[in-house]
Motif scaffolding. Sequence first.
Motif, PDB file in Angstrom:
ATOM      1  N   GLN A   2       0.835  -1.194   0.000  1.00 41.34           N
ATOM      2  CA  GLN A   2       0.000   0.000   0.000  1.00 41.34           C
ATOM      3  C   GLN A   2       0.873   1.248   0.000  1.00 41.34           C
ATOM      4  OE1 GLN A   2      -2.860  -0.021   3.101  1.00 41.34           O
ATOM      5  NE2 GLN A   2      -3.416   2.096   2.830  1.00 41.34           N
ATOM      6  N   GLU A   3       0.464   2.233  -0.776  1.00 44.30           N
ATOM      7  CA  GLU A   3       1.205   3.478  -0.864  1.00 44.30           C
ATOM      8  C   GLU A   3       0.973   4.318   0.392  1.00 44.30           C
ATOM      9  OE1 GLU A   3       0.812   7.224  -3.795  1.00 44.30           O
ATOM     10  OE2 GLU A   3       1.025   5.281  -4.791  1.00 44.30           O
ATOM     11  N   ALA A   4       2.030   4.997   0.815  1.00 43.43           N
ATOM     12  CA  ALA A   4       1.905   5.857   2.001  1.00 43.43           C
ATOM     13  C   ALA A   4       1.091   7.099   1.647  1.00 43.43           C
ATOM     14  CB  ALA A   4       3.288   6.252   2.501  1.00 43.43           C
ATOM     15  N   ARG A   5       0.272   7.531   2.601  1.00 40.07           N
ATOM     16  CA  ARG A   5      -0.483   8.765   2.465  1.00 40.07           C
ATOM     17  C   ARG A   5       0.191   9.814   3.358  1.00 40.07           C
ATOM     18  NH1 ARG A   5      -4.224   4.793   4.333  1.00 40.07           N
ATOM     19  NH2 ARG A   5      -5.154   6.184   5.841  1.00 40.07           N
ATOM     20  N   ARG A   6      -0.068  11.062   3.074  1.00 35.19           N
ATOM     21  CA  ARG A   6       0.506  12.147   3.879  1.00 35.19           C
ATOM     22  C   ARG A   6      -0.478  12.566   4.961  1.00 35.19           C
ATOM     23  NH1 ARG A   6       5.438  12.654   4.269  1.00 35.19           N
ATOM     24  NH2 ARG A   6       5.437  14.887   4.532  1.00 35.19           N
ATOM     25  N   ALA A   7       0.054  12.937   6.098  1.00 36.05           N
ATOM     26  CA  ALA A   7      -0.769  13.437   7.200  1.00 36.05           C
ATOM     27  C   ALA A   7      -0.012  14.545   7.913  1.00 36.05           C
ATOM     28  CB  ALA A   7      -1.092  12.310   8.174  1.00 36.05           C
ATOM     29  N   ARG A   8      -0.761  15.448   8.518  1.00 31.08           N
ATOM     30  CA  ARG A   8      -0.179  16.447   9.422  1.00 31.08           C
ATOM     31  C   ARG A   8      -0.393  15.925  10.829  1.00 31.08           C
ATOM     32  NH1 ARG A   8       2.842  20.207   8.193  1.00 31.08           N
ATOM     33  NH2 ARG A   8       2.560  21.165  10.187  1.00 31.08           N
ATOM     34  N   ILE A   9       0.641  15.997  11.635  1.00 30.95           N
ATOM     35  CA  ILE A   9       0.485  15.554  13.024  1.00 30.95           C
ATOM     36  C   ILE A   9       0.889  16.679  13.971  1.00 30.95           C
ATOM     37  CG2 ILE A   9       0.793  13.110  12.477  1.00 30.95           C
ATOM     38  CD1 ILE A   9       3.639  13.337  13.609  1.00 30.95           C
ATOM     39  N   GLU A  23       4.851  20.007  15.554  1.00 34.69           N
ATOM     40  CA  GLU A  23       3.949  19.894  14.416  1.00 34.69           C
ATOM     41  C   GLU A  23       4.789  19.571  13.195  1.00 34.69           C
ATOM     42  OE1 GLU A  23       0.144  22.552  14.770  1.00 34.69           O
ATOM     43  OE2 GLU A  23       1.913  23.819  15.061  1.00 34.69           O
ATOM     44  N   THR A  24       4.392  18.543  12.456  1.00 35.11           N
ATOM     45  CA  THR A  24       5.162  18.139  11.290  1.00 35.11           C
ATOM     46  C   THR A  24       4.291  17.303  10.359  1.00 35.11           C
ATOM     47  OG1 THR A  24       7.294  17.206  10.611  1.00 35.11           O
ATOM     48  CG2 THR A  24       6.098  16.020  12.339  1.00 35.11           C
ATOM     49  N   GLU A  25       4.861  16.941   9.224  1.00 35.12           N
ATOM     50  CA  GLU A  25       4.180  16.049   8.293  1.00 35.12           C
ATOM     51  C   GLU A  25       4.695  14.641   8.495  1.00 35.12           C
ATOM     52  OE1 GLU A  25       4.337  17.323   4.244  1.00 35.12           O
ATOM     53  OE2 GLU A  25       2.817  18.841   4.629  1.00 35.12           O
ATOM     54  N   ALA A  26       3.829  13.669   8.212  1.00 36.36           N
ATOM     55  CA  ALA A  26       4.199  12.265   8.391  1.00 36.36           C
ATOM     56  C   ALA A  26       3.709  11.454   7.199  1.00 36.36           C
ATOM     57  CB  ALA A  26       3.574  11.715   9.674  1.00 36.36           C
ATOM     58  N   ASP A  27       4.407  10.361   6.946  1.00 31.39           N
ATOM     59  CA  ASP A  27       3.906   9.347   6.027  1.00 31.39           C
ATOM     60  C   ASP A  27       3.052   8.403   6.853  1.00 31.39           C
ATOM     61  OD1 ASP A  27       5.176  10.185   3.654  1.00 31.39           O
ATOM     62  OD2 ASP A  27       7.045   9.244   4.268  1.00 31.39           O
ATOM     63  N   MET A  28       1.900   8.027   6.330  1.00 28.06           N
ATOM     64  CA  MET A  28       0.971   7.179   7.067  1.00 28.06           C
ATOM     65  C   MET A  28       0.614   5.989   6.188  1.00 28.06           C
ATOM     66  SD  MET A  28      -2.733   8.341   8.570  1.00 28.06           S
ATOM     67  CE  MET A  28      -3.238   9.060   7.034  1.00 28.06           C
ATOM     68  N   PHE A  29       0.639   4.792   6.783  1.00 28.97           N
ATOM     69  CA  PHE A  29       0.219   3.602   6.044  1.00 28.97           C
ATOM     70  C   PHE A  29      -0.330   2.587   7.020  1.00 28.97           C
ATOM     71  CE2 PHE A  29       4.715   3.342   6.964  1.00 28.97           C
ATOM     72  CZ  PHE A  29       4.919   2.049   7.420  1.00 28.97           C
ATOM     73  N   TYR A  36       0.503   3.043  10.904  1.00 24.56           N
ATOM     74  CA  TYR A  36       1.878   3.493  11.113  1.00 24.56           C
ATOM     75  C   TYR A  36       2.001   4.941  10.684  1.00 24.56           C
ATOM     76  CZ  TYR A  36       3.269  -1.422  11.501  1.00 24.56           C
ATOM     77  OH  TYR A  36       3.406  -2.733  11.891  1.00 24.56           O
ATOM     78  N   LEU A  37       2.747   5.707  11.476  1.00 23.87           N
ATOM     79  CA  LEU A  37       3.108   7.080  11.128  1.00 23.87           C
ATOM     80  C   LEU A  37       4.630   7.175  11.180  1.00 23.87           C
ATOM     81  CD1 LEU A  37       0.535   8.946  13.359  1.00 23.87           C
ATOM     82  CD2 LEU A  37       0.513   8.878  10.869  1.00 23.87           C
ATOM     83  N   LYS A  38       5.216   7.690  10.108  1.00 26.29           N
ATOM     84  CA  LYS A  38       6.663   7.832  10.024  1.00 26.29           C
ATOM     85  C   LYS A  38       6.971   9.300   9.780  1.00 26.29           C
ATOM     86  CE  LYS A  38       9.118   5.672   6.777  1.00 26.29           C
ATOM     87  NZ  LYS A  38       9.576   4.615   5.875  1.00 26.29           N
ATOM     88  N   TYR A  39       7.808   9.894  10.645  1.00 27.95           N
ATOM     89  CA  TYR A  39       8.125  11.308  10.472  1.00 27.95           C
ATOM     90  C   TYR A  39       9.501  11.616  11.028  1.00 27.95           C
ATOM     91  CZ  TYR A  39       6.770  11.789  15.400  1.00 27.95           C
ATOM     92  OH  TYR A  39       6.678  11.653  16.766  1.00 27.95           O
ATOM     93  N   ARG A  52      14.402  10.180  13.298  1.00 24.32           N
ATOM     94  CA  ARG A  52      13.233   9.661  12.593  1.00 24.32           C
ATOM     95  C   ARG A  52      12.416   8.842  13.586  1.00 24.32           C
ATOM     96  NH1 ARG A  52      17.535   8.393  10.269  1.00 24.32           N
ATOM     97  NH2 ARG A  52      17.276   6.152  10.451  1.00 24.32           N
ATOM     98  N   THR A  53      11.118   9.057  13.571  1.00 28.51           N
ATOM     99  CA  THR A  53      10.228   8.382  14.513  1.00 28.51           C
ATOM    100  C   THR A  53       9.199   7.554  13.749  1.00 28.51           C
ATOM    101  OG1 THR A  53      10.513  10.131  16.137  1.00 28.51           O
ATOM    102  CG2 THR A  53       8.576   8.741  16.396  1.00 28.51           C
ATOM    103  N   LEU A  54       8.946   6.358  14.270  1.00 26.91           N
ATOM    104  CA  LEU A  54       7.898   5.491  13.731  1.00 26.91           C
ATOM    105  C   LEU A  54       6.925   5.199  14.866  1.00 26.91           C
ATOM    106  CD1 LEU A  54       6.801   3.629  11.419  1.00 26.91           C
ATOM    107  CD2 LEU A  54       8.137   1.802  12.469  1.00 26.91           C
ATOM    108  N   LEU A  55       5.647   5.511  14.641  1.00 28.86           N
ATOM    109  CA  LEU A  55       4.596   5.187  15.599  1.00 28.86           C
ATOM    110  C   LEU A  55       3.770   4.050  15.023  1.00 28.86           C
ATOM    111  CD1 LEU A  55       3.280   8.746  16.518  1.00 28.86           C
ATOM    112  CD2 LEU A  55       4.850   7.333  17.820  1.00 28.86           C
ATOM    113  N   LYS A  56       3.557   3.016  15.828  1.00 28.61           N
ATOM    114  CA  LYS A  56       2.704   1.898  15.431  1.00 28.61           C
ATOM    115  C   LYS A  56       1.508   1.911  16.376  1.00 28.61           C
ATOM    116  CE  LYS A  56       2.476  -3.130  15.122  1.00 28.61           C
ATOM    117  NZ  LYS A  56       3.157  -4.393  15.441  1.00 28.61           N
TER     118      LYS A  56
END
Length: 140
Positions: A2-9, A23-29, A36-39, A52-56
């Motif tokens: 699945q392609e990552a979507r963009r999110a503001r966190i 406040e930053t942008e994250a890749d979400m999948f 998952y959020l990667k930023y 770099r942070t990964l939230l699961k």
Amino acid sequence: MQEARRARIRLQSRHQGEQVLQETEADMFERGGALYLKYEEPEADLKGQKTRTLLKITRDRLKMIRHGAVESEQTFQEGQQLPGFYRSPYTSFNLSTQTSTLSIRLDGGSGTVAWAYDLYVYEECTGHFDISLHIQEEHS
């Protein structure tokens, strides 16, 4: 895959009366029932290296993994004390989190995760933290 979507966190942390806001942008999948959020954290260390942070995020658990200027892993689950670690060029130690509350409210790619926990280092409580994470999927 699945392609990552963009999110503001927006990540707000309160500890001993001090509030920190990121406040930053994250890749979400999504994968395996988890979001998952990667930023990249906005602040760099003294050498200009970013973390770099990964939230699961699952139904009842949040895991935070950080790589770069610092390496750390923390897991949060309501009513549980769970192990983790912290490593930087200057220090390293095992830690654990005793999570008193964890609220996960997600609707697709937007929502809020809020949690409160006590941080233990060498089995000694070093502070209480209240954190809220607001996620807003960006639509192009």
